[in-house]
Design a protein around this motif. Structure first.
Motif, PDB file in Angstrom:
ATOM      1  N   SER A 502       0.829  -1.207   0.000  1.00  9.78           N
ATOM      2  CA  SER A 502       0.000   0.000   0.000  1.00  9.78           C
ATOM      3  C   SER A 502       0.865   1.259   0.000  1.00  9.78           C
ATOM      4  O   SER A 502       0.573   2.228  -0.702  1.00  9.78           O
ATOM      5  N   SER A 503       1.933   1.233   0.776  1.00 14.19           N
ATOM      6  CA  SER A 503       2.840   2.388   0.835  1.00 14.19           C
ATOM      7  C   SER A 503       3.490   2.655  -0.521  1.00 14.19           C
ATOM      8  O   SER A 503       3.598   3.800  -0.966  1.00 14.19           O
ATOM      9  N   MET A 504       3.921   1.580  -1.188  1.00 18.81           N
ATOM     10  CA  MET A 504       4.543   1.743  -2.510  1.00 18.81           C
ATOM     11  C   MET A 504       3.531   2.233  -3.546  1.00 18.81           C
ATOM     12  O   MET A 504       3.842   3.075  -4.392  1.00 18.81           O
ATOM     13  N   ALA A 505       2.313   1.710  -3.483  1.00 21.30           N
ATOM     14  CA  ALA A 505       1.268   2.157  -4.411  1.00 21.30           C
ATOM     15  C   ALA A 505       0.952   3.633  -4.181  1.00 21.30           C
ATOM     16  O   ALA A 505       0.690   4.383  -5.128  1.00 21.30           O
ATOM     17  N   TYR A 506       1.008   4.055  -2.930  1.00 19.74           N
ATOM     18  CA  TYR A 506       0.749   5.464  -2.608  1.00 19.74           C
ATOM     19  C   TYR A 506       1.832   6.365  -3.205  1.00 19.74           C
ATOM     20  O   TYR A 506       1.548   7.458  -3.707  1.00 19.74           O
ATOM     21  N   SER A 507       3.080   5.893  -3.177  1.00 16.94           N
ATOM     22  CA  SER A 507       4.171   6.658  -3.791  1.00 16.94           C
ATOM     23  C   SER A 507       3.946   6.804  -5.291  1.00 16.94           C
ATOM     24  O   SER A 507       4.230   7.850  -5.877  1.00 16.94           O
ATOM     25  N   MET A 508       3.417   5.734  -5.906  1.00 13.57           N
ATOM     26  CA  MET A 508       3.132   5.796  -7.348  1.00 13.57           C
ATOM     27  C   MET A 508       1.985   6.759  -7.632  1.00 13.57           C
ATOM     28  O   MET A 508       1.975   7.453  -8.647  1.00 13.57           O
ATOM     29  N   TYR A 509       1.017   6.813  -6.725  1.00 15.79           N
ATOM     30  CA  TYR A 509      -0.060   7.806  -6.863  1.00 15.79           C
ATOM     31  C   TYR A 509       0.506   9.224  -6.803  1.00 15.79           C
ATOM     32  O   TYR A 509       0.150  10.084  -7.614  1.00 15.79           O
ATOM     33  N   LEU A 510       1.395   9.474  -5.845  1.00 20.65           N
ATOM     34  CA  LEU A 510       2.003  10.806  -5.724  1.00 20.65           C
ATOM     35  C   LEU A 510       2.769  11.178  -6.990  1.00 20.65           C
ATOM     36  O   LEU A 510       2.813  12.342  -7.395  1.00 20.65           O
ATOM     37  N   PHE A 511       3.384  10.184  -7.630  1.00 20.51           N
ATOM     38  CA  PHE A 511       4.100  10.440  -8.890  1.00 20.51           C
ATOM     39  C   PHE A 511       3.155  11.024  -9.940  1.00 20.51           C
ATOM     40  O   PHE A 511       3.535  11.923 -10.698  1.00 20.51           O
ATOM     41  N   THR A 512       1.908  10.529  -9.985  1.00 22.61           N
ATOM     42  CA  THR A 512       0.958  11.037 -10.982  1.00 22.61           C
ATOM     43  C   THR A 512       0.584  12.481 -10.712  1.00 22.61           C
ATOM     44  O   THR A 512       0.079  13.174 -11.587  1.00 22.61           O
ATOM     45  N   ARG A 513       0.829  12.964  -9.498  1.00 22.96           N
ATOM     46  CA  ARG A 513       0.555  14.363  -9.147  1.00 22.96           C
ATOM     47  C   ARG A 513       1.809  15.226  -9.220  1.00 22.96           C
ATOM     48  O   ARG A 513       1.766  16.422  -8.924  1.00 22.96           O
ATOM     49  N   GLY A 514       2.953  14.605  -9.583  1.00 24.79           N
ATOM     50  CA  GLY A 514       4.194  15.367  -9.627  1.00 24.79           C
ATOM     51  C   GLY A 514       4.772  15.594  -8.246  1.00 24.79           C
ATOM     52  O   GLY A 514       5.540  16.527  -8.014  1.00 24.79           O
ATOM     53  N   GLU A 515       4.421  14.740  -7.269  1.00 27.33           N
ATOM     54  CA  GLU A 515       4.888  14.889  -5.891  1.00 27.33           C
ATOM     55  C   GLU A 515       5.649  13.633  -5.469  1.00 27.33           C
ATOM     56  O   GLU A 515       5.780  12.673  -6.220  1.00 27.33           O
ATOM     57  N   GLY A 516       6.115  13.654  -4.217  1.00 30.25           N
ATOM     58  CA  GLY A 516       6.707  12.462  -3.628  1.00 30.25           C
ATOM     59  C   GLY A 516       8.153  12.228  -4.012  1.00 30.25           C
ATOM     60  O   GLY A 516       8.810  13.065  -4.628  1.00 30.25           O
ATOM     61  N   LEU A 517       8.658  11.043  -3.654  1.00 34.55           N
ATOM     62  CA  LEU A 517      10.070  10.709  -3.836  1.00 34.55           C
ATOM     63  C   LEU A 517      10.382  10.162  -5.223  1.00 34.55           C
ATOM     64  O   LEU A 517      11.547  10.115  -5.616  1.00 34.55           O
ATOM     65  N   LEU A 518       9.364   9.726  -5.955  1.00 30.20           N
ATOM     66  CA  LEU A 518       9.595   9.202  -7.306  1.00 30.20           C
ATOM     67  C   LEU A 518       9.635  10.372  -8.273  1.00 30.20           C
ATOM     68  O   LEU A 518       8.602  10.932  -8.630  1.00 30.20           O
ATOM     69  N   LYS A 519      10.829  10.748  -8.708  1.00 34.75           N
ATOM     70  CA  LYS A 519      10.988  11.961  -9.512  1.00 34.75           C
ATOM     71  C   LYS A 519      10.981  11.688 -11.022  1.00 34.75           C
ATOM     72  O   LYS A 519      10.669  12.572 -11.802  1.00 34.75           O
ATOM     73  N   THR A 520      11.368  10.485 -11.421  1.00 36.22           N
ATOM     74  CA  THR A 520      11.474  10.188 -12.851  1.00 36.22           C
ATOM     75  C   THR A 520      10.688   8.922 -13.183  1.00 36.22           C
ATOM     76  O   THR A 520      10.286   8.156 -12.294  1.00 36.22           O
ATOM     77  N   THR A 521      10.508   8.695 -14.470  1.00 38.56           N
ATOM     78  CA  THR A 521       9.808   7.481 -14.895  1.00 38.56           C
ATOM     79  C   THR A 521      10.603   6.235 -14.502  1.00 38.56           C
ATOM     80  O   THR A 521      10.022   5.208 -14.168  1.00 38.56           O
ATOM     81  N   GLN A 522      11.933   6.344 -14.526  1.00 37.96           N
ATOM     82  CA  GLN A 522      12.744   5.184 -14.133  1.00 37.96           C
ATOM     83  C   GLN A 522      12.555   4.871 -12.651  1.00 37.96           C
ATOM     84  O   GLN A 522      12.549   3.700 -12.252  1.00 37.96           O
ATOM     85  N   ASP A 523      12.393   5.915 -11.826  1.00 36.30           N
ATOM     86  CA  ASP A 523      12.081   5.690 -10.407  1.00 36.30           C
ATOM     87  C   ASP A 523      10.758   4.930 -10.280  1.00 36.30           C
ATOM     88  O   ASP A 523      10.619   4.013  -9.456  1.00 36.30           O
ATOM     89  N   LEU A 524       9.788   5.326 -11.102  1.00 33.55           N
ATOM     90  CA  LEU A 524       8.478   4.673 -11.063  1.00 33.55           C
ATOM     91  C   LEU A 524       8.589   3.201 -11.460  1.00 33.55           C
ATOM     92  O   LEU A 524       8.022   2.325 -10.790  1.00 33.55           O
ATOM     93  N   PHE A 525       9.329   2.922 -12.527  1.00 38.91           N
ATOM     94  CA  PHE A 525       9.470   1.536 -12.990  1.00 38.91           C
ATOM     95  C   PHE A 525      10.192   0.677 -11.938  1.00 38.91           C
ATOM     96  O   PHE A 525       9.829  -0.479 -11.710  1.00 38.91           O
ATOM     97  N   HIS A 526      11.205   1.276 -11.297  1.00 37.74           N
ATOM     98  CA  HIS A 526      11.933   0.553 -10.250  1.00 37.74           C
ATOM     99  C   HIS A 526      10.997   0.246  -9.079  1.00 37.74           C
ATOM    100  O   HIS A 526      11.022  -0.860  -8.515  1.00 37.74           O
ATOM    101  N   GLN A 527      10.167   1.227  -8.712  1.00 34.22           N
ATOM    102  CA  GLN A 527       9.202   1.029  -7.628  1.00 34.22           C
ATOM    103  C   GLN A 527       8.207  -0.075  -7.986  1.00 34.22           C
ATOM    104  O   GLN A 527       7.832  -0.888  -7.128  1.00 34.22           O
ATOM    105  N   ALA A 528       7.791  -0.136  -9.254  1.00 34.41           N
ATOM    106  CA  ALA A 528       6.856  -1.168  -9.701  1.00 34.41           C
ATOM    107  C   ALA A 528       7.473  -2.563  -9.558  1.00 34.41           C
ATOM    108  O   ALA A 528       6.791  -3.526  -9.177  1.00 34.41           O
ATOM    109  N   GLU A 529       8.775  -2.676  -9.854  1.00 34.98           N
ATOM    110  CA  GLU A 529       9.467  -3.970  -9.697  1.00 34.98           C
ATOM    111  C   GLU A 529       9.462  -4.415  -8.237  1.00 34.98           C
ATOM    112  O   GLU A 529       9.182  -5.577  -7.915  1.00 34.98           O
ATOM    113  N   ILE A 530       9.796  -3.478  -7.343  1.00 36.58           N
ATOM    114  CA  ILE A 530       9.834  -3.808  -5.907  1.00 36.58           C
ATOM    115  C   ILE A 530       8.429  -4.171  -5.420  1.00 36.58           C
ATOM    116  O   ILE A 530       8.247  -5.096  -4.619  1.00 36.58           O
TER     117      ILE A 530
END
Length: 669
Positions: A502-530
């Motif tokens: 749930s915490s990781m999914a929330y970080s991905m949600y923040l990415f869609t708003r331009g917020e949070g720790l995931l700054k790039t698309t590669q960060d998002l893809f790495h988070q999806a793997e984890i």
């Protein structure tokens, strides 16, 4: 509308018949084919087509405006009911209806905002919709607090402030879509120093072409207005002594340069000699150079003040102190910190006023005005919420209410950092009139071998699609958190994996708003793997649970576990797949978020099933907590990092996003 569409169709069919090559009996033999012979008929049909299509468009516009007004009226009527409720049961029913009406209003106004061509109106619409989004959450908690403590004056003031602000925002939306103001008033646009200097320079440089197109009085008046606005800087207690002195010196110099310009200009009107025209050119250049230096100085004063204030207030110490002293019931300490918050509010309001002068574009000016209003209104609301908590320190709902208002304040401070960056970009020529969505695609630390890609701008449809997926993901994280909090044994392996996902999914949600720790698309893809790896671990825990239970639901648990493994493998494959270019990267981002959403949907079904099996078989400590008689769990909002204490609102009401799932308020980001 039906008649207009029929007319358009007939006109189109007429043109098709008159220009149908296949219907010609005798085409020309010299290789020049006659497309049509009845030119008069074609012209007549074309005019009819143009007229009827225009009529369709005008009627469609009227219909959309009527829909928005009707939707607004529904929202206002329900708000009046919400304001008068006296019981929680009635409040729950009406707020549920209110949420559905807000979703409809958000859809209609979002579409209208995308259709607007005027950037200024678009910015005003975005600001109004942002107010409505945040105030809907505030309305929920403020109303609950007022119902819980009906005799508390500060709680009533807090609630009334939210209702008033929402009504103003609704009225502004109607003003924008109908292009009118109440009582026929004309909108008085605030004049900024930037726009004043730009217009002044245009007039001065126009003297090269025409010496007689304006009077010297007009030019002098324009400069006086600009210099009056510089007093906002020189009179401000927050402007440094150095900046104040430079602005005063440049203001004095501007007056002198204009006097010299007027003198040469008057002479040139009487006698156009070569020497006089050269002197006029020099005077024009010196005047414009002086105005550029003045513009640079006020920009430096405003942005340096903003940077210092935002850095100073980034720790939110006053808000933290208000929360602590409120829970302690320390009225004296709360009063002390409310004074400090009022001082901070005055500083931030002054900062917004100065930034407006140097924003550079009308949309950014409007964003500054919106930020000023937000600080002006939210400050007193935080104070009233803190006073309510201090009077009722054991009230969970009063604590929750203060949290919501504090988060709105923190969110606005975060937005100010982005706004400051955009203002600097405009000043340095790095930005056009429209904002660029920077999240897609951009290389990150996880893919260092790729060539650097320039940020690209997503079109409206792509932004809306990503936003909708993100909000759906946000809802699912709320549901998963709600389910995990029902477990008494928080150390259970299934609970821990669920919370992690749930915490990781929330970080991905923040990415869609331009917020949070995931700054790039590669960060998002790495988070999806984890995330997928964590899902596989959860599947192993589910298999272990199935070995311990004997129930008719056991086959269903095993089936769902296998489904989870399959979905996680698909997500890992998608996240690792190469993608280059805007289209491929957007498709990959879309697929990763979509598959993450599907996994979270399955997780929402798995958690209650596991609880049921554990309860039936009495395995371990995984029993459910008894429901408290007074359900006052906290609502989690999407602006800050989540903490374990944040809970999904009960009271029979799901969190705000369950009622406004499809709200796509991205413009403030």
């Amino acid at each position: 509308m039906s008649v207009a569409c029929i007319e358009a169709r007939r006109a189109g069919e007429t043109i098709a018949q008159l220009t149908d090559v296949a219907s010609l009996d005798h085409p020309e033999s010299d290789s020049h084919i006659t497309i049509f012979t009845d030119k008069t008929g074609v012209v007549k049909a074309a005019r009819l087509l143009l007229s009827s299509v225009t009529k369709v468009l005008v009627l469609a516009d009227r219909i959309v405006i009527k829909q928005i007004i009707t939707s607004r009226n529904k929202v206002l009527a329900t708000m009046e009911q919400l304001e008068k409720v006296s019981s929680f049961q009635e409040f729950v029913q009406i707020f549920s209806q209110f949420g559905n009406e807000m979703v409809e209003f958000a859809h209609l106004t979002g579409d209208r905002q995308n259709d607007l061509k005027d950037e200024k109106k678009k910015a005003r619409m975005a600001a109004s919709r942002a107010v409505l989004e945040k105030c809907t959450m505030m309305l929920l908690t403020a109303s609950k607090t007022c119902l819980r403590h009906p005799d508390c004056e500060s709680a009533r003031i807090n609630k009334d402030g939210v209702f008033h602000r929402m009504r103003l925002a609704l009225e502004q939306v109607i003003e924008i879509v109908t292009d009118s103001r109440p009582n026929g008033e004309n909108e008085v646009a605030p004049i900024s120093i930037y726009s004043g200097i730009k217009e002044f320079k245009n007039k001065v440089e126009g003297l090269r072409e025409n010496l007689y197109f304006l009077s010297k009085e007009n030019l002098s008046t324009m400069l006086e207005v600009i210099l009056e606005h510089t007093e906002d800087f020189t009179d401000s207690a927050y402007t440094s002594h150095e900046h104040r002195e430079h602005i005063l010196e440049l203001s004095k110099q501007a007056k002198m340069e204009l006097e010299q310009l007027v003198s040469v200009w008057m002479q040139a009107q009487n006698q156009k000699t070569k020497d006089l025209m050269e002197d006029l050119e020099v005077a024009i250049l010196k005047t414009c150079q002086c105005m550029d230096e003045l513009k640079r100085e006020v920009h430096s004063a405003a942005t340096s003040l903003a940077a210092d204030l935002l850095k100073y207030h980034t720790d939110h110490m006053v808000l933290k102190a208000l929360k602590i002293t409120g829970v302690e019931g320390n009225l004296e300490a709360v009063a002390e910190y409310t004074c400090k918050l009022s001082e901070q509010k005055e500083q931030l309001v002054e900062m917004c006023r100065l930034l407006r002068h140097v924003s550079g574009t009308e949309p950014l000016e409007i964003t500054c005005i919106h930020a000023e209003d937000t600080f002006q209104v939210t400050g007193p609301q935080i104070i009233s919420a803190a006073e309510t908590l201090a009077l009722h320190p054991s009230s969970k709902i009063a604590k929750e209410n203060l949290e919501v208002f504090c988060e709105a304040w923190e969110s606005q401070l975060s937005d100010m950092s982005l706004l400051l960056r955009e203002i600097n970009d405009v000043f340095e020529g790095r930005r056009g009139e429209k904002r660029v969505y920077l999240s897609l695609p951009r290389p990150g630390k996880h893919n260092a071998n790729l060539k650097a890609l320039k940020p690209v701008k997503l079109d409206t449809e792509e932004q809306a699609k990503i936003a909708k997926l993100g909000l759906e993901l946000h809802l699912l994280t709320s549901d998963v958190d709600s389910e995990t909090e029902k477990w008494e044994d928080q150390d259970n392996e299934i609970v821990q994996h669920g919370q992690g996902m749930s915490s990781m999914a929330y970080s991905m949600y923040l990415f869609t708003r331009g917020e949070g720790l995931l700054k790039t698309t590669q960060d998002l893809f790495h988070q999806a793997e984890i995330f997928a790896t964590e899902g596989t671990k959860l599947a192993s825990a589910l298999h272990a649970l199935s070995d311990q239970v004997h129930d008719e639901d056991k086959p269903l648990l095993l089936l769902e576990a296998e489904k989870l493994i399959s979905m996680c493998k698909q997500l890992q494959i998608t996240a690792k797949a190469p993608a280059q270019g805007k289209s491929a990267t957007f498709t990959k981002v879309d697929a990763c978020i979509l598959k993450t959403r599907n996994v979270m949907t399955l997780l929402c079904q798995l958690l209650p099933l596991c609880c049921k099996l554990l309860r039936k078989n009495k395995v371990g400590n995984g029993c459910l907590k008894p429901a408290p008689p007074w359900k006052e769990d906290r609502i989690r909002t999407g602006t800050n990092v989540r903490t374990p204490e944040r809970r999904v609102d009960t009271f029979g009401i799901k969190s705000l996003e369950n009622h406004v799932t499809n709200m796509t308020f991205l413009e403030s980001k």
